[in-house]
Design an enzyme around this catalytic site. Sequence first.
Site, PDB file in Angstrom:
ATOM      1  N   HIS A  66      33.240   3.069 -10.727  1.00 23.57           N
ATOM      2  CA  HIS A  66      34.645   3.468 -10.619  1.00 23.57           C
ATOM      3  C   HIS A  66      35.361   3.100 -11.908  1.00 23.57           C
ATOM      4  O   HIS A  66      34.965   2.158 -12.615  1.00 23.57           O
ATOM      5  CB  HIS A  66      35.304   2.758  -9.430  1.00 23.57           C
ATOM      6  CG  HIS A  66      36.654   3.286  -9.078  1.00 23.57           C
ATOM      7  ND1 HIS A  66      37.813   2.753  -9.599  1.00 23.57           N
ATOM      8  CD2 HIS A  66      37.038   4.314  -8.276  1.00 23.57           C
ATOM      9  CE1 HIS A  66      38.851   3.425  -9.126  1.00 23.57           C
ATOM     10  NE2 HIS A  66      38.411   4.373  -8.325  1.00 23.57           N
TER      11      HIS A  66
ATOM     12  N   ASP B  12      33.488   7.117  -2.234  1.00 23.19           N
ATOM     13  CA  ASP B  12      32.847   8.421  -2.063  1.00 23.19           C
ATOM     14  C   ASP B  12      31.426   8.323  -1.523  1.00 23.19           C
ATOM     15  O   ASP B  12      30.946   9.256  -0.873  1.00 23.19           O
ATOM     16  CB  ASP B  12      32.835   9.182  -3.390  1.00 23.19           C
ATOM     17  CG  ASP B  12      34.227   9.568  -3.844  1.00 23.19           C
ATOM     18  OD1 ASP B  12      34.981  10.108  -3.020  1.00 23.19           O
ATOM     19  OD2 ASP B  12      34.576   9.315  -5.009  1.00 23.19           O
TER      20      ASP B  12
END
Length: 452
Positions: free
Chosen positions: A330, A389
């Site tokens: 991320h 995700d």
Amino acid sequence: MCLANDYTEYFGHLAEMAYNNNVTDCEVYEKYEVKRGLRNANGTGVLVGVTRIADVYGYRLENGVKIPDEGRLSYRGIDICDLVEGFQQEKRRGFEESVFLLLFGKLPTQSELADFNGLLDDFRALPPGYTESMILKIPSKDIMNKLMRSVLVLYSHDDDPDNTSVENVLRQSIQMIARFPTIISYGYQAKAHYIDGKSLFIHAPRRGVGTAENVLHMIRSDNRYSRTEAETLDLLLTLHADHGGGNNSAFATHVVSSTGTDTYSALATAVGSLKGPKHGGANKMVIDMVADIKANVEDWSDTHQLKAYLHKIITKQAFDKQGLIYGMGHAVYTLSDPRAVLLKKKAFELALEKNAMKEYELFSNIEALTKELFLELKGPNAVISANVDLYSGFVYEMLDIPADLYTPLFAVARVAGWCAHRIEQIVSDTKIIRPAYKNILDPQDYVKLKNR
């Protein structure tokens, strides 16, 4: 050049000209110290504003160096873990409470939450004739495209669309938060029927059940769903409701709202931003990657075989050859993504109900083995963690939600944050956002057409 009905060659020629006259080498950006992507050299974001809405924390800075740390996300100063624990312990849904918190800056009282839920229920239905004329008669193969157009058309159904007073923008915002689930559900049904050749089901939204339950009710032919399914989708929506002012779609909302434009234009812009695969489409890439793993790893429950194939993906020998393990890593979070931590727990519950523990173990192993591979391939300082995700794609799959709706459901959640950021921009920062770009071409003379 002679043009025929087939413009392929001509557009190829035009594309070559366009590319050659727009490409800029990386060295030029470095020369002028351009913050590409609005990011500093150490990967941190360039500070362009302040916000009271949400905070994303994933590392600490020591002498300009990023030091990995456990991730935290807060809505209006309240840690997302505490928020989720609060409504889960009381066995109630939490998305609507989170929307209220983001919009108004405080947790609702019991009566305020009941009134707010009633207001959302009042606004869930679309205007008369809108479903037939806007959605069913003009189906789209992409539901985000349908959502964007639908938002803009709602401008024409508003008696006071351009009024940017806080009261009017709030009214528009709550209407849009309520209507997004209906639009994407009907947009999907239209696509499934008119493009995919399936049966058409248009179910009116229900009162008193909330956003997550209404989505499951409207996209399923039999309207049925379990309590665990509803709780899981509600959690997903809560976790996606906002992610600070620096994420691309929230920043786009700030930029467009700073011009004084209407709510519908601002939200359509945000939807367009989220539609981009670099922002809202990562969970679909996770599912595609996992399908590729299942197709190419003989026994994907064997961690040795799985690790060997993940190594091929990282070294650009397998899947899409981009070297990415989708769902891992991320821009802000380093040691952990709190959204992934919370969703993984709920995914375990859902996997038990769905008899999908083998698949759950696959996702869990992808997480653990990717961490191992990064340390082996990139050294002891290579820190990576699962992002939301990884498990959101798995959860959507267990919920039998079509891939067409993965990113639109992200929009259903994030529209709450977009509206909160729009109000913040209107109230606190009245300057139009206008960053600088350096022109790097030397002056050129105009040449008359006959001399070119």
